[in-house]
Scaffold this active site. Structure first.
Site, PDB file in Angstrom:
ATOM      1  N   CYS A 229       8.375  -5.076  -6.213  1.00  0.00           N
ATOM      2  CA  CYS A 229       7.673  -6.314  -6.057  1.00  0.00           C
ATOM      3  C   CYS A 229       7.977  -6.971  -7.263  1.00  0.00           C
ATOM      4  O   CYS A 229       8.380  -6.208  -8.194  1.00  0.00           O
ATOM      5  CB  CYS A 229       6.109  -6.054  -5.812  1.00  0.00           C
ATOM      6  SG  CYS A 229       5.364  -5.639  -7.137  1.00  0.00           S
TER       7      CYS A 229
ATOM      8  N   GLU B 227       5.282   1.702  -9.551  1.00  0.00           N
ATOM      9  CA  GLU B 227       6.073   1.798 -10.869  1.00  0.00           C
ATOM     10  C   GLU B 227       5.370   1.370 -11.953  1.00  0.00           C
ATOM     11  O   GLU B 227       5.745   1.933 -12.902  1.00  0.00           O
ATOM     12  CB  GLU B 227       7.106   0.269 -10.488  1.00  0.00           C
ATOM     13  CG  GLU B 227       8.103   0.355  -9.511  1.00  0.00           C
ATOM     14  CD  GLU B 227       7.506  -0.160  -8.055  1.00  0.00           C
ATOM     15  OE1 GLU B 227       6.321   0.240  -7.824  1.00  0.00           O
ATOM     16  OE2 GLU B 227       8.196  -0.575  -7.311  1.00  0.00           O
TER      17      GLU B 227
ATOM     18  N   GLU C  34      -4.512   2.352  -4.555  1.00  0.00           N
ATOM     19  CA  GLU C  34      -5.232   1.022  -4.161  1.00  0.00           C
ATOM     20  C   GLU C  34      -6.821   1.030  -4.379  1.00  0.00           C
ATOM     21  O   GLU C  34      -7.115   2.039  -5.114  1.00  0.00           O
ATOM     22  CB  GLU C  34      -4.980   0.782  -2.589  1.00  0.00           C
ATOM     23  CG  GLU C  34      -3.576   0.759  -2.461  1.00  0.00           C
ATOM     24  CD  GLU C  34      -3.138   0.683  -0.956  1.00  0.00           C
ATOM     25  OE1 GLU C  34      -3.922   0.997   0.327  1.00  0.00           O
ATOM     26  OE2 GLU C  34      -1.920   0.089  -0.622  1.00  0.00           O
ATOM     27  N   ASN C  35      -7.257  -0.112  -4.006  1.00  0.00           N
ATOM     28  CA  ASN C  35      -8.729  -0.277  -4.413  1.00  0.00           C
ATOM     29  C   ASN C  35      -9.389  -1.019  -3.215  1.00  0.00           C
ATOM     30  O   ASN C  35      -8.635  -2.027  -2.690  1.00  0.00           O
ATOM     31  CB  ASN C  35      -8.598  -1.219  -5.624  1.00  0.00           C
ATOM     32  CG  ASN C  35     -10.096  -1.101  -6.333  1.00  0.00           C
ATOM     33  OD1 ASN C  35     -11.148  -1.926  -5.969  1.00  0.00           O
ATOM     34  ND2 ASN C  35     -10.649   0.001  -7.324  1.00  0.00           N
TER      35      ASN C  35
ATOM     36  N   TYR D 195      -8.868  -5.479  -2.930  1.00  0.00           N
ATOM     37  CA  TYR D 195      -7.679  -5.345  -2.660  1.00  0.00           C
ATOM     38  C   TYR D 195      -6.430  -5.491  -3.694  1.00  0.00           C
ATOM     39  O   TYR D 195      -5.868  -4.742  -4.396  1.00  0.00           O
ATOM     40  CB  TYR D 195      -7.061  -5.942  -1.456  1.00  0.00           C
ATOM     41  CG  TYR D 195      -7.537  -5.232  -0.167  1.00  0.00           C
ATOM     42  CD1 TYR D 195      -8.413  -4.239   0.158  1.00  0.00           C
ATOM     43  CD2 TYR D 195      -7.353  -6.037   1.048  1.00  0.00           C
ATOM     44  CE1 TYR D 195      -9.015  -3.722   1.225  1.00  0.00           C
ATOM     45  CE2 TYR D 195      -7.916  -5.685   2.337  1.00  0.00           C
ATOM     46  CZ  TYR D 195      -8.654  -4.629   2.428  1.00  0.00           C
ATOM     47  OH  TYR D 195      -9.231  -4.129   3.492  1.00  0.00           O
TER      48      TYR D 195
ATOM     49  N   CYS E 161       6.121  -5.783 -10.389  1.00  0.00           N
ATOM     50  CA  CYS E 161       6.859  -4.719 -10.854  1.00  0.00           C
ATOM     51  C   CYS E 161       8.022  -5.136 -11.813  1.00  0.00           C
ATOM     52  O   CYS E 161       8.496  -4.496 -12.960  1.00  0.00           O
ATOM     53  CB  CYS E 161       6.981  -3.721 -10.019  1.00  0.00           C
ATOM     54  SG  CYS E 161       5.399  -2.952  -9.693  1.00  0.00           S
TER      55      CYS E 161
HETATM   56  N1  THU Z   1       3.691  -1.142  -3.831  1.00  0.00           N
HETATM   57  C1  THU Z   1       4.196  -0.473  -4.698  1.00  0.00           C
HETATM   58  O1  THU Z   1       3.480   0.623  -5.236  1.00  0.00           O
HETATM   59  N2  THU Z   1       5.371  -0.973  -5.128  1.00  0.00           N
HETATM   60  C2  THU Z   1       6.039  -2.061  -5.161  1.00  0.00           C
HETATM   61  O2  THU Z   1       6.917  -2.445  -5.580  1.00  0.00           O
HETATM   62  C3  THU Z   1       5.627  -2.840  -3.760  1.00  0.00           C
HETATM   63  C4  THU Z   1       4.435  -2.549  -3.225  1.00  0.00           C
HETATM   64  C5  THU Z   1       2.512  -0.835  -3.231  1.00  0.00           C
HETATM   65  C6  THU Z   1       1.081  -1.737  -3.331  1.00  0.00           C
HETATM   66  C7  THU Z   1       0.391  -1.270  -2.318  1.00  0.00           C
HETATM   67  O3  THU Z   1      -0.485  -0.316  -2.298  1.00  0.00           O
HETATM   68  C8  THU Z   1       1.570  -1.040  -1.031  1.00  0.00           C
HETATM   69  O4  THU Z   1       2.564  -0.735  -1.878  1.00  0.00           O
HETATM   70  C9  THU Z   1       1.440  -2.223  -0.119  1.00  0.00           C
HETATM   71  O5  THU Z   1       1.962  -3.515  -0.624  1.00  0.00           O
END
Ligand code: THU
Length: 140
Positions: free
Chosen positions: A92, A60, A49-50, A53, A95
């Site tokens: 998500c 993935e 994360e950053n 945001y 991804c």
């Molecule tokens: N996140 C993932 O790493 N993969 C996904 O497929 C869904 C979400 C992360 C992004 C963010 O750092 C955190 O989960 C909350 O959304």
């Protein structure tokens, strides 16, 4: 081709281990990913994360990006681990499209829950009727 029970255990373990590397001070939602190549290598990723945001990256895409720049192009399966209660969380939309670039519709994706259990799906189930490299017009 289907994974052996040993491959599934190894891959899901790597995804769970990768989850511990997540940098997620804003969401506190840890995600680990482990990618099995056809040559038997396992490449891991975690969400990063950053403070700005939207700049953060999912586990993935970290795993696939790392694998691609290491020279891998052919993949056998992906495992994604989170801390959620069953049913395990699913990748998500962004991804799913990223994974689409490098996988066939029957590519297996193991979704690991916070209890260590898993369910399996495919890239085609997660992103049907998708857009890929073959849809682009050839360069003129
Ligand atoms: N996140 C993932 O790493 N993969 C996904 O497929 C869904 C979400 C992360 C992004 C963010 O750092 C955190 O989960 C909350 O959304």
């Amino acid at each position: 081709m289907a994974l052996s029970p040993t491959e599934i255990t190894t891959l899901t373990k790597h995804a769970i281990e990768a989850k511990s590397k997540a940098y997620c001070p804003y969401s506190n939602f840890r995600v680990g990913a482990a990618l099995l190549t056809t040559s038997g290598d396992i490449i891991s990723g975690a969400n990063v994360e950053n403070a700005s945001y939207p700049v953060g990256t999912c586990a993935e895409r970290v795993a696939f990006g790392t694998a691609i720049v290491a020279g891998h192009r052919d993949f056998k399966a992906l495992a994604v681990a989170t801390d959620t209660k069953p049913p395990a969380a699913s990748p998500c939309g962004m991804c799913r499209q990223f994974i689409r670039e490098f996988t066939s519709a029957d590519f297996p994706i193991y979704l690991v829950d916070g209890d260590g259990g898993y369910r399996v799906t495919t890239r085609g189930e997660l992103l049907p009727d998708s857009f890929g490299p073959e849809n682009l017009l050839p360069p003129s």
